[in-house]
Design a protein around this motif. Structure first.
Motif, PDB file in Angstrom:
ATOM      1  N   LEU A 120       0.829  -1.210   0.000  1.00 39.82           N
ATOM      2  CA  LEU A 120       0.000   0.000   0.000  1.00 39.82           C
ATOM      3  C   LEU A 120       0.860   1.256   0.000  1.00 39.82           C
ATOM      4  O   LEU A 120       0.525   2.239  -0.679  1.00 39.82           O
ATOM      5  CB  LEU A 120      -0.962  -0.014   1.185  1.00 39.82           C
ATOM      6  CG  LEU A 120      -2.056  -1.076   1.129  1.00 39.82           C
ATOM      7  CD1 LEU A 120      -2.853  -1.097   2.424  1.00 39.82           C
ATOM      8  CD2 LEU A 120      -2.955  -0.900  -0.080  1.00 39.82           C
ATOM      9  N   ASP A 121       1.964   1.243   0.738  1.00 43.40           N
ATOM     10  CA  ASP A 121       2.897   2.383   0.723  1.00 43.40           C
ATOM     11  C   ASP A 121       3.478   2.577  -0.676  1.00 43.40           C
ATOM     12  O   ASP A 121       3.599   3.702  -1.159  1.00 43.40           O
ATOM     13  CB  ASP A 121       4.029   2.184   1.731  1.00 43.40           C
ATOM     14  CG  ASP A 121       3.574   2.296   3.173  1.00 43.40           C
ATOM     15  OD1 ASP A 121       2.458   2.802   3.432  1.00 43.40           O
ATOM     16  OD2 ASP A 121       4.350   1.879   4.056  1.00 43.40           O
ATOM     17  N   TRP A 122       3.845   1.480  -1.323  1.00 44.13           N
ATOM     18  CA  TRP A 122       4.386   1.521  -2.681  1.00 44.13           C
ATOM     19  C   TRP A 122       3.363   2.136  -3.635  1.00 44.13           C
ATOM     20  O   TRP A 122       3.705   2.988  -4.460  1.00 44.13           O
ATOM     21  CB  TRP A 122       4.764   0.096  -3.109  1.00 44.13           C
ATOM     22  CG  TRP A 122       5.356  -0.017  -4.465  1.00 44.13           C
ATOM     23  CD1 TRP A 122       6.670   0.112  -4.812  1.00 44.13           C
ATOM     24  CD2 TRP A 122       4.649  -0.304  -5.680  1.00 44.13           C
ATOM     25  NE1 TRP A 122       6.809  -0.074  -6.168  1.00 44.13           N
ATOM     26  CE2 TRP A 122       5.580  -0.335  -6.729  1.00 44.13           C
ATOM     27  CE3 TRP A 122       3.315  -0.541  -5.984  1.00 44.13           C
ATOM     28  CZ2 TRP A 122       5.235  -0.584  -8.041  1.00 44.13           C
ATOM     29  CZ3 TRP A 122       2.964  -0.786  -7.304  1.00 44.13           C
ATOM     30  CH2 TRP A 122       3.919  -0.806  -8.309  1.00 44.13           C
ATOM     31  N   LEU A 123       2.101   1.718  -3.505  1.00 44.25           N
ATOM     32  CA  LEU A 123       1.034   2.274  -4.338  1.00 44.25           C
ATOM     33  C   LEU A 123       0.819   3.763  -4.055  1.00 44.25           C
ATOM     34  O   LEU A 123       0.626   4.553  -4.974  1.00 44.25           O
ATOM     35  CB  LEU A 123      -0.276   1.518  -4.111  1.00 44.25           C
ATOM     36  CG  LEU A 123      -0.377   0.145  -4.754  1.00 44.25           C
ATOM     37  CD1 LEU A 123      -1.601  -0.596  -4.213  1.00 44.25           C
ATOM     38  CD2 LEU A 123      -0.443   0.257  -6.257  1.00 44.25           C
ATOM     39  N   GLN A 124       0.874   4.134  -2.786  1.00 43.33           N
ATOM     40  CA  GLN A 124       0.651   5.530  -2.403  1.00 43.33           C
ATOM     41  C   GLN A 124       1.717   6.442  -3.007  1.00 43.33           C
ATOM     42  O   GLN A 124       1.408   7.552  -3.458  1.00 43.33           O
ATOM     43  CB  GLN A 124       0.628   5.674  -0.882  1.00 43.33           C
ATOM     44  CG  GLN A 124       0.213   7.055  -0.421  1.00 43.33           C
ATOM     45  CD  GLN A 124      -1.199   7.409  -0.846  1.00 43.33           C
ATOM     46  OE1 GLN A 124      -2.127   6.654  -0.623  1.00 43.33           O
ATOM     47  NE2 GLN A 124      -1.368   8.548  -1.489  1.00 43.33           N
ATOM     48  N   ILE A 125       2.947   5.981  -3.046  1.00 39.80           N
ATOM     49  CA  ILE A 125       4.027   6.769  -3.659  1.00 39.80           C
ATOM     50  C   ILE A 125       3.699   7.048  -5.121  1.00 39.80           C
ATOM     51  O   ILE A 125       3.876   8.167  -5.607  1.00 39.80           O
ATOM     52  CB  ILE A 125       5.379   6.038  -3.511  1.00 39.80           C
ATOM     53  CG1 ILE A 125       5.824   6.051  -2.048  1.00 39.80           C
ATOM     54  CG2 ILE A 125       6.442   6.644  -4.413  1.00 39.80           C
ATOM     55  CD1 ILE A 125       6.977   5.113  -1.735  1.00 39.80           C
ATOM     56  N   ARG A 126       3.198   6.052  -5.827  1.00 40.53           N
ATOM     57  CA  ARG A 126       2.845   6.245  -7.222  1.00 40.53           C
ATOM     58  C   ARG A 126       1.670   7.203  -7.379  1.00 40.53           C
ATOM     59  O   ARG A 126       1.629   8.019  -8.297  1.00 40.53           O
ATOM     60  CB  ARG A 126       2.524   4.903  -7.889  1.00 40.53           C
ATOM     61  CG  ARG A 126       3.765   4.297  -8.466  1.00 40.53           C
ATOM     62  CD  ARG A 126       4.071   2.934  -7.892  1.00 40.53           C
ATOM     63  NE  ARG A 126       5.466   2.603  -8.153  1.00 40.53           N
ATOM     64  CZ  ARG A 126       6.450   2.800  -7.286  1.00 40.53           C
ATOM     65  NH1 ARG A 126       6.227   3.327  -6.119  1.00 40.53           N
ATOM     66  NH2 ARG A 126       7.680   2.481  -7.580  1.00 40.53           N
ATOM     67  N   LEU A 127       0.700   7.104  -6.479  1.00 43.09           N
ATOM     68  CA  LEU A 127      -0.438   8.027  -6.525  1.00 43.09           C
ATOM     69  C   LEU A 127       0.003   9.462  -6.233  1.00 43.09           C
ATOM     70  O   LEU A 127      -0.474  10.403  -6.872  1.00 43.09           O
ATOM     71  CB  LEU A 127      -1.505   7.588  -5.528  1.00 43.09           C
ATOM     72  CG  LEU A 127      -2.276   6.324  -5.888  1.00 43.09           C
ATOM     73  CD1 LEU A 127      -3.157   5.909  -4.720  1.00 43.09           C
ATOM     74  CD2 LEU A 127      -3.101   6.528  -7.133  1.00 43.09           C
ATOM     75  N   ASP A 128       0.923   9.623  -5.288  1.00 45.84           N
ATOM     76  CA  ASP A 128       1.411  10.974  -4.947  1.00 45.84           C
ATOM     77  C   ASP A 128       2.167  11.598  -6.112  1.00 45.84           C
ATOM     78  O   ASP A 128       2.111  12.809  -6.299  1.00 45.84           O
ATOM     79  CB  ASP A 128       2.308  10.916  -3.711  1.00 45.84           C
ATOM     80  CG  ASP A 128       1.549  10.574  -2.449  1.00 45.84           C
ATOM     81  OD1 ASP A 128       0.298  10.659  -2.442  1.00 45.84           O
ATOM     82  OD2 ASP A 128       2.203  10.205  -1.447  1.00 45.84           O
ATOM     83  N   ARG A 129       2.863  10.804  -6.900  1.00 44.93           N
ATOM     84  CA  ARG A 129       3.599  11.313  -8.060  1.00 44.93           C
ATOM     85  C   ARG A 129       2.652  11.855  -9.134  1.00 44.93           C
ATOM     86  O   ARG A 129       3.033  12.687  -9.950  1.00 44.93           O
ATOM     87  CB  ARG A 129       4.448  10.210  -8.682  1.00 44.93           C
ATOM     88  CG  ARG A 129       5.645   9.844  -7.895  1.00 44.93           C
ATOM     89  CD  ARG A 129       6.436   8.786  -8.628  1.00 44.93           C
ATOM     90  NE  ARG A 129       7.483   8.262  -7.792  1.00 44.93           N
ATOM     91  CZ  ARG A 129       8.129   7.134  -8.035  1.00 44.93           C
ATOM     92  NH1 ARG A 129       7.826   6.419  -9.102  1.00 44.93           N
ATOM     93  NH2 ARG A 129       9.069   6.706  -7.229  1.00 44.93           N
ATOM     94  N   ARG A 130       1.444  11.353  -9.140  1.00 43.19           N
ATOM     95  CA  ARG A 130       0.446  11.732 -10.124  1.00 43.19           C
ATOM     96  C   ARG A 130      -0.010  13.178  -9.960  1.00 43.19           C
ATOM     97  O   ARG A 130      -0.410  13.817 -10.906  1.00 43.19           O
ATOM     98  CB  ARG A 130      -0.769  10.834  -9.915  1.00 43.19           C
ATOM     99  CG  ARG A 130      -1.363  10.272 -11.115  1.00 43.19           C
ATOM    100  CD  ARG A 130      -2.445   9.338 -10.707  1.00 43.19           C
ATOM    101  NE  ARG A 130      -3.607  10.082 -10.244  1.00 43.19           N
ATOM    102  CZ  ARG A 130      -4.832   9.630 -10.304  1.00 43.19           C
ATOM    103  NH1 ARG A 130      -5.060   8.441 -10.759  1.00 43.19           N
ATOM    104  NH2 ARG A 130      -5.832  10.339  -9.881  1.00 43.19           N
TER     105      ARG A 130
END
Length: 59
Positions: free
Chosen positions: A48-58
């Motif tokens: 979930l942390d890994w996914l959140q990093i990608r969402l934040d980059r968006r």
């Protein structure tokens, strides 16, 4: 702590198992946990942390 199976991980991340393995090998995805000779899992919070990093980059 909750572990997710390969099937659950595929639903969360939408990558093929082969691509996930490549990302792990490159150090770009959370490492799997070996639970037995034929069973692995991933720590849900790390994924979930890994996914959140990608969402934040968006943004």
């Amino acid at each position: 702590m909750k572990l997710v199976s390969k099937r659950q991980l595929k639903e969360m991340v939408l990558y093929s198992p082969q691509h996930i393995a490549r990302l792990e090998k490159a150090g770009k995805f959370p490492k799997r946990v070996q639970l037995g000779p034929n069973r692995v899992g991933w720590i849900e919070s790390e994924v979930l942390d890994w996914l959140q990093i990608r969402l934040d980059r968006r943004r």
